[in-house]
Design an enzyme around this catalytic site. Structure first.
Site, mmCIF file in Angstrom:
data_model
loop_
_atom_site.group_PDB
_atom_site.id
_atom_site.type_symbol
_atom_site.label_atom_id
_atom_site.label_comp_id
_atom_site.label_asym_id
_atom_site.label_seq_id
_atom_site.Cartn_x
_atom_site.Cartn_y
_atom_site.Cartn_z
ATOM 1 N N ASP A 170 0.836 -1.199 0.000
ATOM 2 C CA ASP A 170 0.000 0.000 0.000
ATOM 3 C C ASP A 170 0.870 1.247 0.000
ATOM 4 O O ASP A 170 1.601 1.503 0.950
ATOM 5 C CB ASP A 170 -0.889 0.011 1.255
ATOM 6 C CG ASP A 170 -1.786 1.230 1.298
ATOM 7 O OD1 ASP A 170 -2.908 1.162 0.754
ATOM 8 O OD2 ASP A 170 -1.370 2.268 1.873
ATOM 9 N N TYR B 219 3.087 9.769 -0.481
ATOM 10 C CA TYR B 219 4.216 9.182 0.250
ATOM 11 C C TYR B 219 5.542 9.413 -0.475
ATOM 12 O O TYR B 219 6.609 9.197 0.101
ATOM 13 C CB TYR B 219 4.027 7.674 0.476
ATOM 14 C CG TYR B 219 2.763 7.267 1.209
ATOM 15 C CD1 TYR B 219 1.952 8.201 1.833
ATOM 16 C CD2 TYR B 219 2.370 5.937 1.276
ATOM 17 C CE1 TYR B 219 0.779 7.829 2.479
ATOM 18 C CE2 TYR B 219 1.207 5.554 1.930
ATOM 19 C CZ TYR B 219 0.415 6.505 2.518
ATOM 20 O OH TYR B 219 -0.738 6.132 3.160
ATOM 21 N N LYS C 283 -2.859 5.833 -4.137
ATOM 22 C CA LYS C 283 -3.961 6.762 -3.849
ATOM 23 C C LYS C 283 -3.712 8.089 -4.549
ATOM 24 O O LYS C 283 -2.557 8.557 -4.579
ATOM 25 C CB LYS C 283 -4.068 7.013 -2.333
ATOM 26 C CG LYS C 283 -3.977 5.736 -1.511
ATOM 27 C CD LYS C 283 -4.091 5.967 -0.014
ATOM 28 C CE LYS C 283 -3.711 4.715 0.741
ATOM 29 N NZ LYS C 283 -2.263 4.591 1.030
ATOM 30 N N HIS D 143 -7.461 9.545 -1.823
ATOM 31 C CA HIS D 143 -6.815 9.541 -0.502
ATOM 32 C C HIS D 143 -7.693 10.162 0.601
ATOM 33 O O HIS D 143 -7.789 9.642 1.695
ATOM 34 C CB HIS D 143 -5.471 10.269 -0.595
ATOM 35 C CG HIS D 143 -4.475 9.786 0.409
ATOM 36 N ND1 HIS D 143 -3.131 9.751 0.164
ATOM 37 C CD2 HIS D 143 -4.616 9.329 1.677
ATOM 38 C CE1 HIS D 143 -2.502 9.283 1.228
ATOM 39 N NE2 HIS D 143 -3.379 9.026 2.159
HETATM 40 N N1 LIG Z 1 -5.178 6.348 3.865
HETATM 41 C C1 LIG Z 1 -4.565 7.076 4.741
HETATM 42 O O1 LIG Z 1 -4.892 8.252 4.958
HETATM 43 C C2 LIG Z 1 -3.438 6.482 5.528
HETATM 44 C C3 LIG Z 1 -2.923 7.149 6.646
HETATM 45 C C4 LIG Z 1 -1.901 6.558 7.365
HETATM 46 C C5 LIG Z 1 -1.418 5.316 6.973
HETATM 47 N N2 LIG Z 1 -1.919 4.685 5.864
HETATM 48 C C6 LIG Z 1 -1.416 3.365 5.427
HETATM 49 O O2 LIG Z 1 -1.464 2.458 6.519
HETATM 50 C C7 LIG Z 1 -0.171 1.909 6.731
HETATM 51 C C8 LIG Z 1 0.038 1.588 8.186
HETATM 52 O O3 LIG Z 1 -0.156 2.730 8.982
HETATM 53 P P1 LIG Z 1 1.015 3.481 9.781
HETATM 54 O O4 LIG Z 1 2.297 3.236 9.084
HETATM 55 O O5 LIG Z 1 0.602 4.893 9.993
HETATM 56 O O6 LIG Z 1 0.968 2.825 11.220
HETATM 57 P P2 LIG Z 1 0.966 1.351 11.852
HETATM 58 O O7 LIG Z 1 1.174 0.305 10.824
HETATM 59 O O8 LIG Z 1 -0.204 1.276 12.747
HETATM 60 O O9 LIG Z 1 2.239 1.432 12.794
HETATM 61 C C9 LIG Z 1 3.535 1.615 12.298
HETATM 62 C C10 LIG Z 1 4.428 1.971 13.462
HETATM 63 O O10 LIG Z 1 4.412 0.890 14.391
HETATM 64 C C11 LIG Z 1 5.719 0.357 14.544
HETATM 65 N N3 LIG Z 1 5.587 -1.105 14.558
HETATM 66 C C12 LIG Z 1 5.205 -1.909 13.536
HETATM 67 N N4 LIG Z 1 5.167 -3.190 13.928
HETATM 68 C C13 LIG Z 1 5.534 -3.196 15.218
HETATM 69 C C14 LIG Z 1 5.708 -4.241 16.187
HETATM 70 N N5 LIG Z 1 5.484 -5.507 15.881
HETATM 71 N N6 LIG Z 1 6.106 -3.878 17.438
HETATM 72 C C15 LIG Z 1 6.315 -2.586 17.757
HETATM 73 N N7 LIG Z 1 6.170 -1.570 16.898
HETATM 74 C C16 LIG Z 1 5.784 -1.872 15.629
HETATM 75 C C17 LIG Z 1 6.531 0.847 13.342
HETATM 76 O O11 LIG Z 1 7.873 1.066 13.706
HETATM 77 P P3 LIG Z 1 9.143 0.785 12.750
HETATM 78 O O12 LIG Z 1 8.739 1.098 11.338
HETATM 79 O O13 LIG Z 1 10.162 1.719 13.289
HETATM 80 O O14 LIG Z 1 9.522 -0.671 12.935
HETATM 81 C C18 LIG Z 1 5.860 2.189 13.051
HETATM 82 O O15 LIG Z 1 6.377 3.202 13.886
HETATM 83 C C19 LIG Z 1 0.760 3.000 6.187
HETATM 84 O O16 LIG Z 1 2.071 2.547 5.970
HETATM 85 C C20 LIG Z 1 0.028 3.415 4.949
HETATM 86 O O17 LIG Z 1 0.250 2.468 3.915
HETATM 87 C C21 LIG Z 1 -2.926 5.259 5.155
#
Ligand SMILES: NC(=O)c1ccc[n+]([C@@H]2O[C@H](COP(=O)([O-])OP(=O)(O)OC[C@H]3O[C@@H](n4cnc5c(N)ncnc54)[C@H](OP(=O)(O)O)[C@@H]3O)[C@@H](O)[C@H]2O)c1
Length: 278
Positions: free
Chosen positions: A49, A54, A79, A112
């Site tokens: 994704d 990004y 997106k 988005h």
């Molecule tokens: N549509 C939208 O508006 C929107 C908005 C935000 C995100 N997204 C999408 O959703 C995806 C995921 O969301 P996100 O990246 O915001 O947050 P997330 O996946 O909820 O969390 C990522 C964070 O958690 C940490 N993490 C991951 N696995 C872990 C584990 N097993 N133990 C401890 N910490 C862990 C990562 O650290 P490290 O990377 O340092 O390991 C990073 O800081 C994004 O990458 C993007 O593709 C979409």
């Protein structure tokens, strides 16, 4: 409940979308992207994704183009960015995204964020890309019920996915009920609440009992509700940890206890505040 990493969610148009994908938000450093994507592929991820916003589509595209997984086995989402909305801009920037991703067809294209000014025009362009088979499935992100109701008044093709912020502190029950009724698949962004709720004592207790980490418990809670998840990590050990969620099951009591943690707490923007600004 038997779940496997290969499970898919069948979208409204019968496209099968992997339930468990990999998010690449905030990964802009090429070496970090390489480490993360290669590890993700190694542990079995096939769905990725990204987004125009990004600024990493080209990096991701290069790695996926050069990997030894057949194109048909990958599922790639991007997106349309907020500043690229509108009919012509959507069509134009989609071509750029496709070129950056080194693809001839995208799997899933999302809007988005909902835009007051461009809602219908952006969607009309996305419908055209779908009709021309440039994308296999189309959807939205961050749409509330009223944005979807508005879109419905003029849409020819309804969104197949709504990617929304969703985790134990923001369970989005009314919106998810509406999405179920309209057969729109629910995809959770920040499924781990960006790692900010990993010290929650209820989650820690459940994790201890299952001999799992809190991150694994949260991801399993999503899976058992048929939510599509796209956790992000640049840390190889965590990338491996986040797929270790298929050999145990949460009980109905565990599931309910996690859902009760809801606090309507967002880690990102409120769509209703973004909507009038785009
Ligand atoms: N549509 C939208 O508006 C929107 C908005 C935000 C995100 N997204 C999408 O959703 C995806 C995921 O969301 P996100 O990246 O915001 O947050 P997330 O996946 O909820 O969390 C990522 C964070 O958690 C940490 N993490 C991951 N696995 C872990 C584990 N097993 N133990 C401890 N910490 C862990 C990562 O650290 P490290 O990377 O340092 O390991 C990073 O800081 C994004 O990458 C993007 O593709 C979409």
């Amino acid at each position: 409940m038997n779940k496997t990493f290969k499970d898919t969610i069948r979208l409204l148009n019968d496209v099968e979308m992997p339930q468990h994908g990999f998010g690449v938000f905030k990964i802009t450093e090429p070496s970090e992207m390489e480490t993360a994507v290669l590890k993700a592929l190694e542990v079995g991820y096939r769905s990725f994704d990204t987004a125009q916003a990004y600024q990493n589509e080209a990096m991701l595209g290069e790695l996926l183009h050069n990997c030894d997984i057949a194109r048909k086995d990958l599922f790639i989402t991007t997106k349309i960015g907020n500043s690229n909305q509108g009919y012509d801009q959507t069509l134009f920037t989609f071509e750029e995204s496709l070129a950056d991703l080194q693809l001839s067809q995208l799997d899933l294209l999302l809007v988005h964020w909902p835009s007051q000014k461009h809602l219908f025009e952006t969607w009309r362009a996305i419908e055209r890309l779908y009709e021309e088979k440039m994308v296999r499935a189309i959807g939205v992100s961050n749409f509330q019920i009223h944005h979807l109701e508005q879109l419905k008044t003029k849409a020819n093709v309804l969104p197949m996915v709504n990617q929304i912020e969703l985790h134990p502190y923001l369970t989005q029950e009314p919106l998810r009920q509406y999405l179920r009724e309209n057969r729109i698949a629910v995809e959770a962004w920040s499924p781990l609440a960006k790692g900010r709720i990993l010290a929650d004592s209820v989650l820690e207790e459940i994790a201890g009992r299952h001999q799992k980490t809190v991150a694994q418990i949260i991801l399993r809670w999503h899976l058992q509700q048929n939510i599509i998840i796209i956790p992000k990590s640049i840390t190889p050990a965590r990338i491996a940890e986040n797929v270790g969620i298929y050999e145990f099951e949460l009980s109905a009591e565990d599931m309910a206890a996690i859902s009760r943690l809801n606090q309507e707490r967002r880690t990102g923007s409120d769509p209703d505040q973004v909507y009038p600004t785009i």
